[in-house]
Write an enzyme that holds these catalytic residues in place. Structure first.
Site, PDB file in Angstrom:
ATOM      1  N   GLY A 239      -2.326   2.311  -6.814  1.00 26.29           N
ATOM      2  CA  GLY A 239      -3.045   3.566  -6.665  1.00 26.29           C
ATOM      3  C   GLY A 239      -2.413   4.409  -5.575  1.00 26.29           C
ATOM      4  O   GLY A 239      -1.761   3.883  -4.673  1.00 26.29           O
TER       5      GLY A 239
ATOM      6  N   GLN B 220      -1.890  10.697   1.016  1.00 24.46           N
ATOM      7  CA  GLN B 220      -0.895   9.688   1.398  1.00 24.46           C
ATOM      8  C   GLN B 220       0.527  10.243   1.333  1.00 24.46           C
ATOM      9  O   GLN B 220       1.446   9.675   1.899  1.00 24.46           O
ATOM     10  CB  GLN B 220      -0.984   8.463   0.477  1.00 24.46           C
ATOM     11  CG  GLN B 220      -2.304   7.704   0.609  1.00 24.46           C
ATOM     12  CD  GLN B 220      -2.281   6.444  -0.228  1.00 24.46           C
ATOM     13  OE1 GLN B 220      -2.651   6.452  -1.391  1.00 24.46           O
ATOM     14  NE2 GLN B 220      -1.823   5.347   0.359  1.00 24.46           N
TER      15      GLN B 220
ATOM     16  N   CYS C  87      -2.578  -1.433   1.487  1.00 25.07           N
ATOM     17  CA  CYS C  87      -2.504   0.019   1.351  1.00 25.07           C
ATOM     18  C   CYS C  87      -1.068   0.424   1.654  1.00 25.07           C
ATOM     19  O   CYS C  87      -0.469  -0.079   2.603  1.00 25.07           O
ATOM     20  CB  CYS C  87      -3.467   0.666   2.340  1.00 25.07           C
ATOM     21  SG  CYS C  87      -3.432   2.466   2.285  1.00 25.07           S
ATOM     22  N   LEU C  88      -0.531   1.332   0.861  1.00 19.11           N
ATOM     23  CA  LEU C  88       0.855   1.777   1.063  1.00 19.11           C
ATOM     24  C   LEU C  88       1.038   2.454   2.419  1.00 19.11           C
ATOM     25  O   LEU C  88       2.145   2.524   2.934  1.00 19.11           O
ATOM     26  CB  LEU C  88       1.282   2.729  -0.064  1.00 19.11           C
ATOM     27  CG  LEU C  88       1.353   2.103  -1.471  1.00 19.11           C
ATOM     28  CD1 LEU C  88       1.618   3.188  -2.511  1.00 19.11           C
ATOM     29  CD2 LEU C  88       2.401   1.004  -1.545  1.00 19.11           C
TER      30      LEU C  88
ATOM     31  N   HIS D 294     -11.056   2.711  -3.138  1.00 17.15           N
ATOM     32  CA  HIS D 294      -9.998   2.782  -2.121  1.00 17.15           C
ATOM     33  C   HIS D 294      -9.355   4.181  -2.116  1.00 17.15           C
ATOM     34  O   HIS D 294      -9.197   4.796  -1.053  1.00 17.15           O
ATOM     35  CB  HIS D 294      -8.956   1.698  -2.434  1.00 17.15           C
ATOM     36  CG  HIS D 294      -7.794   1.652  -1.483  1.00 17.15           C
ATOM     37  ND1 HIS D 294      -7.494   0.533  -0.732  1.00 17.15           N
ATOM     38  CD2 HIS D 294      -6.851   2.583  -1.176  1.00 17.15           C
ATOM     39  CE1 HIS D 294      -6.412   0.800  -0.002  1.00 17.15           C
ATOM     40  NE2 HIS D 294      -6.000   2.025  -0.254  1.00 17.15           N
ATOM     41  N   GLU D 295      -8.999   4.673  -3.299  1.00 18.88           N
ATOM     42  CA  GLU D 295      -8.318   5.969  -3.372  1.00 18.88           C
ATOM     43  C   GLU D 295      -9.265   7.130  -3.042  1.00 18.88           C
ATOM     44  O   GLU D 295      -8.862   8.097  -2.392  1.00 18.88           O
ATOM     45  CB  GLU D 295      -7.677   6.180  -4.745  1.00 18.88           C
ATOM     46  CG  GLU D 295      -6.636   5.139  -5.149  1.00 18.88           C
ATOM     47  CD  GLU D 295      -5.622   4.802  -4.069  1.00 18.88           C
ATOM     48  OE1 GLU D 295      -5.271   5.682  -3.269  1.00 18.88           O
ATOM     49  OE2 GLU D 295      -5.184   3.638  -4.021  1.00 18.88           O
TER      50      GLU D 295
ATOM     51  N   HIS E 192      -9.465   7.590   0.611  1.00 20.45           N
ATOM     52  CA  HIS E 192      -8.331   8.336   1.168  1.00 20.45           C
ATOM     53  C   HIS E 192      -8.588   9.849   1.158  1.00 20.45           C
ATOM     54  O   HIS E 192      -8.156  10.568   2.063  1.00 20.45           O
ATOM     55  CB  HIS E 192      -7.059   8.085   0.348  1.00 20.45           C
ATOM     56  CG  HIS E 192      -6.283   6.859   0.764  1.00 20.45           C
ATOM     57  ND1 HIS E 192      -5.753   6.709   2.022  1.00 20.45           N
ATOM     58  CD2 HIS E 192      -5.938   5.748   0.075  1.00 20.45           C
ATOM     59  CE1 HIS E 192      -5.105   5.549   2.086  1.00 20.45           C
ATOM     60  NE2 HIS E 192      -5.198   4.934   0.917  1.00 20.45           N
TER      61      HIS E 192
HETATM   62 NI    NI Z   1      -4.399   3.118   0.376  1.00 18.97          NI
END
Ligand code: NI
Length: 166
Positions: free
Chosen positions: A46, A51, A88-89, A130-131, A134
């Protein structure tokens, strides 16, 4: 296709709130294509627009069932609770055990401007939450106690000390 650069914690952009999208235009389609390519390259399941430094309400997801894009997503119903380790990226090399709703209903708009409703559970429910977090400046490290967060951040800084993350 040019990929976006993924911002990493503690970049302050990750803490900002994203604007709702009013117009679905060619520029938005291009952003989504670049986001998806960036997500696949990073092997993420995701990605949310902030991000990659874009403060607009866009998320892309693929939990192995094909690409899902949602504009202005909201959780409209939720049920149950479950804890699971998440990465998480924006926080390379660490995972955090995060409590989430077990099932969610999410409403948003697709790239054609149609209203969509998704009833999700399991990994999809988790990835959506999660997304969506963000888009409101929330990260997985916010989901644990202060004490645990301090330890995780310490570990994160140590593990990424020699990286080229910004
Ligand atoms: Ni994330």
């Amino acid at each position: 296709m040019d990929l976006f650069k993924i911002l990493t914690y503690p970049n302050p952009v990750l803490r900002r709130h994203c604007e709702e999208i009013k117009n679905i235009d060619e520029e938005l389609h291009l952003i989504v294509r670049r986001m998806a390519a960036t997500m696949y390259k990073a092997k993420g399941i995701g990605l949310a627009a902030p991000q990659v430094g874009i403060l607009r309400q866009i998320i892309t997801l693929d939990i192995g069932e094909g690409l899902l894009t949602l504009i202005n997503p909201r959780i409209t119903l939720h049920e149950g609770e479950a804890k699971m380790e998440e990465g998480c990226l924006c926080l390379p090399k660490i995972t955090v055990e995060v409590p989430r709703y077990e099932k969610v209903q999410v409403r948003g708009v697709d790239l054609d401007g149609n209203q969509v409703t998704i009833d999700a559970e399991g990994l999809l429910a988790r990835a959506l939450q999660h997304e969506i977090d963000h888009l409101h400046g929330r990260l997985i490290i916010d989901k644990v106690s202060r004490l645990k967060r301090d330890l995780i951040i310490k570990q994160y800084k140590k593990l990424n000390a020699n990286g080229d993350n910004t």
